[in-house]
Write a protein that holds these residues in place. Structure first.
Motif, PDB file in Angstrom:
ATOM      1  N   TRP A 135       9.598  15.527   3.706  1.00 39.62           N
ATOM      2  CA  TRP A 135       9.240  14.266   3.067  1.00 39.62           C
ATOM      3  C   TRP A 135       8.643  13.325   4.108  1.00 39.62           C
ATOM      4  N   THR A 154       3.703   1.005   3.139  1.00 42.30           N
ATOM      5  CA  THR A 154       4.704   0.077   2.623  1.00 42.30           C
ATOM      6  C   THR A 154       3.998  -1.092   1.966  1.00 42.30           C
ATOM      7  N   ASN A 155       4.369  -1.366   0.724  1.00 42.29           N
ATOM      8  CA  ASN A 155       3.881  -2.548   0.023  1.00 42.29           C
ATOM      9  C   ASN A 155       4.917  -3.653   0.173  1.00 42.29           C
ATOM     10  N   GLY A 207      12.772  -1.008  -4.159  1.00 43.68           N
ATOM     11  CA  GLY A 207      12.560  -1.135  -2.729  1.00 43.68           C
ATOM     12  C   GLY A 207      13.761  -1.699  -2.015  1.00 43.68           C
ATOM     13  N   VAL A 228       9.378  -2.364  -9.838  1.00 42.76           N
ATOM     14  CA  VAL A 228       9.306  -1.975  -8.441  1.00 42.76           C
ATOM     15  C   VAL A 228      10.717  -1.682  -7.933  1.00 42.76           C
ATOM     16  N   ASP A 246       6.834   9.234   4.674  1.00 43.71           N
ATOM     17  CA  ASP A 246       6.638   7.905   4.112  1.00 43.71           C
ATOM     18  C   ASP A 246       5.158   7.607   3.975  1.00 43.71           C
ATOM     19  N   GLY A 247       4.816   6.952   2.881  1.00 46.74           N
ATOM     20  CA  GLY A 247       3.463   6.463   2.689  1.00 46.74           C
ATOM     21  C   GLY A 247       3.365   5.032   3.192  1.00 46.74           C
ATOM     22  N   SER A 260       8.554  -1.936  -0.321  1.00 43.43           N
ATOM     23  CA  SER A 260       8.567  -0.761  -1.184  1.00 43.43           C
ATOM     24  C   SER A 260       7.674   0.306  -0.568  1.00 43.43           C
ATOM     25  N   THR A 261       8.304   1.411  -0.156  1.00 45.03           N
ATOM     26  CA  THR A 261       7.570   2.497   0.486  1.00 45.03           C
ATOM     27  C   THR A 261       7.648   3.740  -0.380  1.00 45.03           C
ATOM     28  N   GLN A 262       6.515   4.242  -0.762  1.00 45.18           N
ATOM     29  CA  GLN A 262       6.471   5.478  -1.536  1.00 45.18           C
ATOM     30  C   GLN A 262       6.647   6.661  -0.598  1.00 45.18           C
ATOM     31  N   ARG A 263       7.451   7.625  -1.024  1.00 43.81           N
ATOM     32  CA  ARG A 263       7.633   8.851  -0.249  1.00 43.81           C
ATOM     33  C   ARG A 263       7.002   9.997  -1.021  1.00 43.81           C
ATOM     34  N   ARG A 264       6.485  10.965  -0.270  1.00 40.68           N
ATOM     35  CA  ARG A 264       5.919  12.145  -0.910  1.00 40.68           C
ATOM     36  C   ARG A 264       6.285  13.369  -0.081  1.00 40.68           C
TER      37      ARG A 264
END
Length: 165
Positions: free
Chosen positions: A45, A50-51, A9, A7, A47-48, A33-37
């Motif tokens: 871009w 956040t885990n 983050g 991971v 942000d998705g 931890s935030t996934q970006r797409r």
């Protein structure tokens, strides 16, 4: 069964370091931890979700991370994933924990200076990792070492010294 996960983050809380009564060092912190797409329709871009993870390290990794990692640092870690459901009178939820096996700064976001610790008994010494890997590098003339670099050698950016890789 234990699942291994990697991971990256942002350290969201100041690391908490304790030593148990038995002398076991433990350091823990929360990681976001935030996934970006890339949104092609808006050409930007985004942000998705956040885990959130609770990261725990033990022994020498706990000692090293307590002195090296701070709130706001971007890190990469590998460890064992543990998912635990909890419940009390009012609420219930899921804790997602990672017991770290390795942990370090994410060099995609900045630079770091590494200093290896050597433990012998109760004494811990610290020295540069390059001391053992490149003993002959000190003998090279820094001014022209980059000019004489052969294939299979990495030329240091700052000093220009050639180091085998």
């Amino acid at each position: 069964m234990s699942d291994t996960i990697t991971v990256s983050g942002l350290v969201a809380t100041a690391p908490r370091h304790i030593v148990t009564g038995e002398g076991l060092p433990i350091t823990s912190f929360r990681l976001a931890s935030t996934q970006r797409r890339f949104d092609r329709s808006n050409q930007r871009w985004i942000d998705g979700e956040t885990n959130w993870y609770t990261i725990t390290s033990f022994r020498q990794l706990a000692i090293n991370s307590a002195t090296s990692i701070g709130k706001g640092d971007r890190v990469v870690l590998t460890g064992r994933l543990k998912i635990r459901e909890w419940e009390n009178a009012d609420r219930s939820g899921i804790n997602i924990e990672i017991e770290a096996d390795s942990l370090g700064h994410d060099l995609m976001w900045g630079t770091a200076q590494f200093s290896r610790t050597i433990s012998s008994g109760n004494q811990s010494n610290s020295h540069s990792d390059n001391d053992d890997k490149f003993p002959a590098a000190d003998d090279a003339d820094d001014a022209d070492a980059g000019d004489n670099a052969e294939e299979g050698e990495l030329v240091g950016v700052a000093s220009g010294e050639a180091k085998p890789f």
